[in-house]
Motif scaffolding. Structure first.
Motif, mmCIF file in Angstrom:
data_model
loop_
_atom_site.group_PDB
_atom_site.id
_atom_site.type_symbol
_atom_site.label_atom_id
_atom_site.label_comp_id
_atom_site.label_asym_id
_atom_site.label_seq_id
_atom_site.Cartn_x
_atom_site.Cartn_y
_atom_site.Cartn_z
ATOM 1 N N ARG A 52 0.915 -1.263 0.024
ATOM 2 C CA ARG A 52 -0.039 0.015 0.065
ATOM 3 C C ARG A 52 0.826 1.190 0.052
ATOM 4 N N LEU A 53 1.131 1.674 -1.214
ATOM 5 C CA LEU A 53 1.908 3.011 -1.217
ATOM 6 C C LEU A 53 1.055 4.379 -1.233
ATOM 7 N N PRO A 54 1.700 5.354 -0.783
ATOM 8 C CA PRO A 54 1.093 6.672 -0.899
ATOM 9 C C PRO A 54 0.767 6.819 -2.447
ATOM 10 N N ILE A 55 -0.418 7.455 -2.664
ATOM 11 C CA ILE A 55 -0.695 7.962 -4.091
ATOM 12 C C ILE A 55 -0.678 9.570 -4.085
ATOM 13 N N ILE A 56 -0.225 10.037 -5.077
ATOM 14 C CA ILE A 56 -0.307 11.363 -5.470
ATOM 15 C C ILE A 56 -1.038 11.529 -6.733
ATOM 16 N N ILE A 57 -1.966 12.553 -6.818
ATOM 17 C CA ILE A 57 -2.838 12.598 -8.113
ATOM 18 C C ILE A 57 -2.398 14.377 -8.539
ATOM 19 N N SER A 58 -2.282 14.198 -9.792
ATOM 20 C CA SER A 58 -1.893 15.574 -10.213
ATOM 21 C C SER A 58 -2.644 15.847 -11.829
ATOM 22 N N GLY A 59 -3.653 16.811 -11.617
ATOM 23 C CA GLY A 59 -4.306 16.973 -12.724
ATOM 24 C C GLY A 59 -3.547 18.261 -13.727
ATOM 25 N N ARG B 93 -11.172 11.922 -4.940
ATOM 26 C CA ARG B 93 -10.714 11.807 -3.611
ATOM 27 C C ARG B 93 -11.201 10.439 -2.940
ATOM 28 N N HIS B 94 -12.058 9.581 -3.730
ATOM 29 C CA HIS B 94 -12.410 8.636 -2.955
ATOM 30 C C HIS B 94 -11.144 7.362 -2.830
ATOM 31 N N VAL B 95 -10.100 7.522 -3.487
ATOM 32 C CA VAL B 95 -8.643 6.897 -3.244
ATOM 33 C C VAL B 95 -8.016 7.278 -2.129
ATOM 34 N N LYS B 96 -8.497 8.406 -1.613
ATOM 35 C CA LYS B 96 -7.759 8.876 -0.235
ATOM 36 C C LYS B 96 -6.415 9.053 -0.590
ATOM 37 N N PRO B 97 -6.019 9.813 -1.496
ATOM 38 C CA PRO B 97 -4.657 10.133 -1.869
ATOM 39 C C PRO B 97 -3.784 11.088 -1.021
#
Length: 362
Positions: free
Chosen positions: A218-225, A248-252
């Protein structure tokens, strides 16, 4: 919003609670500085133990421009770029995998090499981070998932609005393969970046969760648009606020914006995102201004200009992670690192901070 327990990069959330972290700059900009020709992309000029030799010498298509192939043919180039950014102060470096999906590699007839590209790219970044990490300043590998050159939401044919050149399942499978090999190669973080189509991003995020289930990691996720113009929307039509509520549901660990715009034009959209994503860290890595073919990097801004603009984001309390996208170099990252060093990291809302902090405990 509570967050999952991480099996890797457990120190990163604590760092983000304490200071602004630094992401690296552009891989493509730095590769261009090497002025590699077709022969170099096929492996000429490198004779290390992991050299490709004659493997790609007679490959039927031109491969110049396939930057992800360089992880196999010129690992010396990729490693030197990673080390340049780490020396400049980067806490996180991105793997050379922006286009390392089967979908993107079809353009070069190298789809079957995508998994090898991801594994090797992650290994190169891992080795560089391990070389520069210290107890006081650990370094992290961000496994980069790019958007692919295709879009699941928009028709490629103006005469047929219902036409699509890729579907969700094809994207999901491509991203799953990519994520599994990034994890196997030593990635600490998964970075889904340069998102211009939220449906593409959803396929990537679905695949990332699937990879976590398969591996037990389980790695941290960063999301960038990516806001493509002054409309304040990504290409598939969502505002920054709508985009956040879609992912936001993936709790980044963090959500942010990159590419397309320089920092000056990106600022109102980072302000909007910081306001709506109160329980999540915020990242921002803009281009070095607007394209300028007459400049050394292909973009307008010098390190001094970009760092001054990014400093304004930090001084306003908008960001937790900053770095650079197109046109940025180690000089830009070094200048950004120095510019934000004395600034406080963005605070997460009290309710969000409690949930976030509890979720980050190993």
């Amino acid at each position: 919003m509570s967050s999952p327990r991480y099996t890797r990069a457990q120190a990163l959330p604590t760092i983000l609670q304490q200071r602004i972290a630094i992401l690296d700059g552009a891989m493509g900009t730095m590769i261009q500085r090497f002025k590699l020709g077709e022969a170099q992309y096929r492996g000429e000029g490198y004779n290390g133990a992991d050299a490709a030799g004659a493997r790609f010498k007679d490959f039927a298509r031109d491969v110049k421009g396939n930057n992800e192939l360089l992880s196999l043919t010129r690992p010396d180039v990729i490693s030197s770029i990673h080390e340049g950014y780490l020396a400049a102060g980067a806490d996180l470096i991105e793997t050379n995998t922006f286009g390392a999906t089967t979908v993107a590699q079809e353009d070069y007839g190298m789809a079957e090499l995508a998994r090898e590209m991801n594994l090797r790219s992650a290994q190169l970044a891992r080795a560089a981070c391990d070389k520069f990490s210290t107890p006081d300043k650990p370094r992290f590998v961000a496994g980069a998932l790019g958007p692919t050159p295709k879009t699941a939401s928009i028709s490629p044919d103006v005469n047929d609005p219902g036409a699509r050149n890729v579907d969700f399942e094809t994207l999901r499978q491509a991203y799953l393969e990519q994520t599994l090999d990034l994890i196997a190669g030593g990635a600490d973080v998964i970075l889904v970046e340069t998102i211009f189509d939220t449906l593409n991003a959803k396929a990537a995020l679905f695949a990332v969760e699937e990879a976590f289930e398969q591996t037990g990691e389980r790695l941290p996720i960063i999301i960038s648009g990516t806001v493509t113009d002054a409309s304040g929307r990504i290409l598939s039509g969502q505002t920054v606020t709508a985009f956040w509520h879609s992912v936001r549901h993936v709790k980044p660990l963090a959500v942010g914006l990159n590419c397309a715009l320089g920092a000056a034009l990106m600022r109102p959209y980072i302000q909007e995102l910081s306001n709506v994503a109160k329980d999540t860290f915020i990242s921002c890595y803009p281009n070095a201004g607007l394209p300028n073919p007459m400049s050394d990097t292909g973009f307008d801004e010098t390190p001094e200009v970009t760092s001054r603009l990014v400093h304004e984001f930090a001084a306003e309390g908008l960001v937790n992670i900053v770095g650079g996208c197109c046109g940025t170099t180690p000089d830009h990252i070094g200048a950004i690192s120095r510019a934000v060093a004395g600034e406080q990291r963005r605070s997460v809302s009290p309710a969000g901070a409690a949930g976030v902090w509890q979720g980050y405990q190993a």
